[in-house]
Structure formats: C-alpha cells, structure tokens
Scaffold this motif. Structure first.
Motif, mmCIF file in Angstrom:
data_model
loop_
_atom_site.group_PDB
_atom_site.id
_atom_site.type_symbol
_atom_site.label_atom_id
_atom_site.label_comp_id
_atom_site.label_asym_id
_atom_site.label_seq_id
_atom_site.Cartn_x
_atom_site.Cartn_y
_atom_site.Cartn_z
ATOM 1 N N VAL A 149 -7.168 -4.358 -2.914
ATOM 2 C CA VAL A 149 -6.710 -5.614 -2.310
ATOM 3 C C VAL A 149 -7.351 -6.756 -3.074
ATOM 4 C CG1 VAL A 149 -6.678 -6.999 -0.204
ATOM 5 C CG2 VAL A 149 -6.547 -4.496 -0.065
ATOM 6 N N ARG A 158 -2.762 -4.694 -4.706
ATOM 7 C CA ARG A 158 -2.161 -5.018 -3.425
ATOM 8 C C ARG A 158 -2.615 -6.439 -3.139
ATOM 9 N NH1 ARG A 158 -3.882 -2.808 2.591
ATOM 10 N NH2 ARG A 158 -2.738 -4.473 3.635
ATOM 11 N N ASN A 175 8.527 1.953 10.159
ATOM 12 C CA ASN A 175 9.578 0.969 9.921
ATOM 13 C C ASN A 175 10.080 1.036 8.476
ATOM 14 O OD1 ASN A 175 11.262 -1.135 10.597
ATOM 15 N ND2 ASN A 175 9.637 -2.583 11.059
ATOM 16 N N THR A 176 9.154 1.204 7.527
ATOM 17 C CA THR A 176 9.541 1.312 6.108
ATOM 18 C C THR A 176 10.466 2.505 5.882
ATOM 19 O OG1 THR A 176 7.489 0.255 5.374
ATOM 20 C CG2 THR A 176 8.632 1.620 3.752
ATOM 21 N N ILE A 235 0.588 4.146 -2.808
ATOM 22 C CA ILE A 235 0.271 5.541 -2.486
ATOM 23 C C ILE A 235 1.379 6.451 -3.001
ATOM 24 C CG2 ILE A 235 0.047 7.166 -0.561
ATOM 25 C CD1 ILE A 235 -1.307 4.782 0.988
ATOM 26 N N ASN A 264 6.542 -5.016 7.988
ATOM 27 C CA ASN A 264 7.161 -3.944 8.774
ATOM 28 C C ASN A 264 6.268 -3.519 9.932
ATOM 29 O OD1 ASN A 264 9.429 -3.943 7.179
ATOM 30 N ND2 ASN A 264 8.756 -2.251 5.887
ATOM 31 N N ASP A 306 2.924 2.595 8.233
ATOM 32 C CA ASP A 306 2.978 1.169 7.906
ATOM 33 C C ASP A 306 1.748 0.462 8.451
ATOM 34 O OD1 ASP A 306 5.419 1.339 6.691
ATOM 35 O OD2 ASP A 306 6.560 0.518 8.363
ATOM 36 N N MET A 322 -7.525 -6.658 10.902
ATOM 37 C CA MET A 322 -6.282 -6.859 11.639
ATOM 38 C C MET A 322 -6.529 -6.441 13.080
ATOM 39 S SD MET A 322 -2.813 -5.070 10.361
ATOM 40 C CE MET A 322 -2.888 -5.931 8.786
ATOM 41 N N ASN A 356 0.833 -1.206 0.000
ATOM 42 C CA ASN A 356 0.000 0.000 0.000
ATOM 43 C C ASN A 356 0.872 1.264 0.000
ATOM 44 O OD1 ASN A 356 -2.375 1.429 0.076
ATOM 45 N ND2 ASN A 356 -3.050 0.645 2.044
ATOM 46 N N THR A 357 1.958 1.246 0.772
ATOM 47 C CA THR A 357 2.870 2.400 0.820
ATOM 48 C C THR A 357 3.461 2.682 -0.553
ATOM 49 O OG1 THR A 357 3.399 2.008 3.148
ATOM 50 C CG2 THR A 357 4.987 3.301 1.894
ATOM 51 N N PRO A 390 -11.537 -5.150 4.539
ATOM 52 C CA PRO A 390 -10.935 -6.224 3.736
ATOM 53 C C PRO A 390 -9.554 -6.653 4.229
ATOM 54 C CG PRO A 390 -11.000 -4.151 2.506
ATOM 55 C CD PRO A 390 -11.807 -3.938 3.740
ATOM 56 N N CYS A 391 -8.865 -5.800 5.003
ATOM 57 C CA CYS A 391 -7.545 -6.169 5.548
ATOM 58 C C CYS A 391 -7.650 -6.222 7.067
ATOM 59 C CB CYS A 391 -6.481 -5.171 5.150
ATOM 60 S SG CYS A 391 -6.452 -4.795 3.412
ATOM 61 N N ILE A 401 13.946 1.664 7.497
ATOM 62 C CA ILE A 401 14.715 0.710 6.694
ATOM 63 C C ILE A 401 15.265 1.417 5.463
ATOM 64 C CG2 ILE A 401 14.508 -1.345 5.238
ATOM 65 C CD1 ILE A 401 12.388 -2.341 7.353
ATOM 66 N N ASP A 409 4.522 -3.714 3.932
ATOM 67 C CA ASP A 409 3.823 -2.911 4.945
ATOM 68 C C ASP A 409 3.430 -3.793 6.118
ATOM 69 O OD1 ASP A 409 3.930 -0.607 3.488
ATOM 70 O OD2 ASP A 409 1.852 -0.668 2.810
ATOM 71 N N GLU A 410 2.880 -4.935 5.784
ATOM 72 C CA GLU A 410 2.398 -5.842 6.840
ATOM 73 C C GLU A 410 3.574 -6.393 7.649
ATOM 74 O OE1 GLU A 410 -1.394 -6.916 4.000
ATOM 75 O OE2 GLU A 410 0.418 -8.155 3.950
ATOM 76 N N ASN A 432 -1.405 1.651 6.614
ATOM 77 C CA ASN A 432 -1.477 1.110 5.258
ATOM 78 C C ASN A 432 -1.693 -0.395 5.273
ATOM 79 O OD1 ASN A 432 -1.172 3.616 4.122
ATOM 80 N ND2 ASN A 432 1.034 3.435 3.833
ATOM 81 N N ALA A 433 -1.102 -1.076 6.256
ATOM 82 C CA ALA A 433 -1.280 -2.526 6.337
ATOM 83 C C ALA A 433 -2.748 -2.876 6.568
ATOM 84 C CB ALA A 433 -0.406 -3.124 7.440
ATOM 85 N N ARG A 445 10.798 4.165 16.274
ATOM 86 C CA ARG A 445 9.502 3.796 15.723
ATOM 87 C C ARG A 445 8.551 3.858 16.902
ATOM 88 N NH1 ARG A 445 7.390 -2.180 13.798
ATOM 89 N NH2 ARG A 445 5.208 -1.535 13.850
#
Lengths: 228, 228
Positions: free
Chosen positions: A127, A156, B115-116, A119, A214, B211, B189, A115-116, B186-187, B119, A211-212, B214-215, B156
């Motif tokens: 998804v 995604r 985190n993204t 975007i 991280n 992150d 979590m 997703n990152t 849909p995602c 990194i 993304d997931e 977006n995840a 972070r």
C-alpha cells in the motif's frame, strides 16, 4: 483510436447540486448545514486498476512519437482515461488484458492494482501513496509494438482524498495526514486512514479502489462523509 | 477424494493465547484489560466464495448416495470445507471453476460470492444474511455427473459475527443487531454494520468476504476489535 478528443467534461452533477443547495438555503433564510458550507461537494470515485506511464514508455509500447489519446476526461482537471490499454504480465505468467492507461504522461511508470487483482496475478503489492514506488515489485507490460519491463512500480494505491487548500482548511487537515471517510448504506463502512493530498490544482475527490468500492457497495446514491 | 477424514482441528492459536494471557494477568495480580475479560478471543476469518448444498443437490451433481468428504475443519464446530467443488456458471456464460462446497449439507442451496466475483460473472447479488435467499438471482452449477439449476440463492453474505450467548451478553448485543468491527493497520477500516448471529453452538468469529478482507488488508497479525 478516436481522432477527435472528447469534449471537456461538463460540471459534475454533485457540483451543480452543491451550488443549488446553497442558494436554496440562502433563499429560505436558513443556516447552511455543515456539508453545504464546505467549499466543494464531496465526490467519491472508484479507481479501477490502471497505470501511469512516461512518454518513453508510451513510445516503447505504442511506437515512436505516439501520444496518448484522451478517451474520457476525469474529474481532476486535465486528467484523462486514455484510449490506449496495455497487457500486464505478472510473476505467475497470469495476465490482465486491457489495463487502462491514465494520462497525461508522468515522470515515472506505475501500475495501480486492487489487492484482489494483485493476489490473483501473484504480486505482493504494498500500500503506497502514488509516486512512492521505491522497492515495490516490477512487472512486464505488453503493447501493440513492444514489451516494457518495469523494475518496480506495482502498488496498491493508499485510499486517498484530493483536496484544494480551501478544502484542507475547511476539514482542518494537512497534506500527508489522514481523515476518515464514512460510507453509509447496507454495507456501511468507515475508512479510517484516508490519505490527504493537497494541491491548488485539486478538486475535492476521494479515490478508492475496486476492492474498497465493492466492499462498501458504493453506488451513485450511497451517502458519504469526510470526518476529521 | 481422501478416504480418511482429516483430524479434528486443534484449538485455534488465538484460543490458547487468550487462556495464557488471562493466566498471566492473574499471576501478576493485574486487572484484566477488556479484551482479556471477553469470554472468547476474537477470530476474524475471510470467507472465500463458496456454496452450501442440500443432500439432493449433492446427489444431482456428484451421483446417487454421494456424501461430502471433509477436507478441512473450520473454526465453527462441525463445519468443514469439502473436498468437492463445483463449477458456477453465470448469466454471461462466464464461469468460476472450483467453487468450494462447505459442509455439512443444509436444507437450502446458496452461493456466496464477493461483490467483485458477482460483478465479474454478471450477477446482481444482494447483500443478505445467510439463508435469506428469497428473490435473489439463480445460477447453474456443474458437477462431475450432472448440472443443477438453482432458481435463486446467489447472495453476497452480509459481513457478520457468530456469537455464543455469553459473547452477546459481554458485548451487549442481540441477535439480528449490528456491531462495529474496527480493523487496524495501514488500511485501517471500521465495518459499521456487522450483523450479529447468536447460537449456543457458535464460537465468537467474524466472517468477512474476500473483497472486505482485501480492502482492509487483513493478515494474521492485523489488530481487530469489536465495538458495540
């Protein structure tokens, strides 16, 4: 390009540990814990952005007769990260260089972004399960010998788990259903809609995107568990 | 820089909905569902990368006597995104331009990255509660009039929830404990380690980073629920 393909992957460390763990419990005469009774160990891998291409797309981008060269074998049998990469050009003229191609070739072209990434490039990437690309955004790919415009295919990838039918039976799930993935550690997180994909060709493996991965801070030592 | 500060933020849409929902249930003589009995509605916001600076750091970067100018008021009272941004320079000489400063100034310098981001720039940023920066990586910041080297402060941020003591009592949690945040869609979590921060100055608000946002594909319409 490497002229000699890499050696086939050795058994995954988790596979060897799984076998050794079962033998130890048996030798000690102790009952197997649930995770050790599973047909396969659970492998959780992070898929960085990548694409799948048709043979025709590879020829357009890399030249007539070109074939993808395996750079690294993946956990699923026969799947590989190719030596070849392409440049992805998004709707705001931003690019991602070195987008890895995964082989072997498929019968459709598909770009899988986190997703990152989406975007950042300006894609509204829905998804989707892999292969379900109808109505998704298109993009432009650039290779060393040509451009290729994809009318659709930027997604995604839904977080998903590859399962052999034995795994699906063990966890009590069906193809297309969902299972939970519980991830431990300092950023503990439960993925509540992990899409189940089943094939006799599959080994048990979860794929999440960067993304997931991280977000939950996944490392090789992070405890992970599938929970029906 | 704007010379006139922005108007204080109007009540958040969710606050108005919360009041109206309670009134409707009362008018209809129906029992309030649990979410409507909560002292405050649940707001979940994504914090993009940003930094907090001391007054001295602001002067080093922007000039003597410089004061941060509010660009946008945030949900927590008195907190704002400043007009001012800095350039963050990482250990691999990669940079992030336009790193937003959040005001008002604090008594320490802290850079909060997803985190993204970390990194990508080459930081090994540990997951920390805000303010707990001992032993974290340093960085270089660049402003229009100067550079500032931070010996530490790149983190972070642990996913966390700001709570008024009334909220903490309602959910039955204490400062420094953890609560679950269940996100639908849909995602879907569940964040299993949402750090609880309590102050009489706080309004109920979850902060996750880009992150994490977006995840789970967070949008204004995504259903979210705190689960003790």
């Amino acid at each position: 390009m490497s002229s000699t393909p890499p050696a086939p992957a050795a058994p995954h460390r988790a596979e060897i540990e799984h076998v050794v763990r079962r033998l130890l419990y048996q030798r000690l005469g102790q009952p197997l814990p649930r995770s050790a009774r599973a047909p396969r160990p659970l492998i959780v891998n992070v898929s960085a952005r990548h694409c799948h291409l048709t043979p025709q797309a590879v020829e357009t981008l890399f030249g007539r007769g070109h074939q993808l060269q395996p750079k690294k074998w993946l956990y699923q049998a026969g799947q590989f990260a190719a030596e070849e990469t392409v440049t992805l050009i998004g709707p705001r003229s931003r690019v991602i260089s070195n987008l890895r191609i995964l082989g072997p070739c498929r019968d459709l072209n598909q770009v899988e972004l986190a997703n990152t990434d989406a975007i950042s490039l300006g894609f509204e990437a829905p998804v989707r399960a892999s292969g379900d690309i109808k109505g998704t955004p298109g993009c432009m790919l650039m290779g060393p010998v040509g451009f290729l415009e994809l009318p659709q295919g930027v997604i995604r990838a839904a977080p998903h788990v590859h399962m052999h039918p034995d795994d699906a039976a063990f966890y009590g799930v069906k193809p297309g259903s969902f299972i939970h993935l519980r991830v431990g550690g300092p950023c503990a997180m439960t993925f509540d809609r992990m899409l189940v994909r089943v094939s006799p060709d599959f080994k048990l493996e979860v794929h999440i995107d960067t993304d997931e991965g991280n977000a939950c801070g996944l490392t090789p030592g992070t405890p992970c568990e599938l929970v029906p």
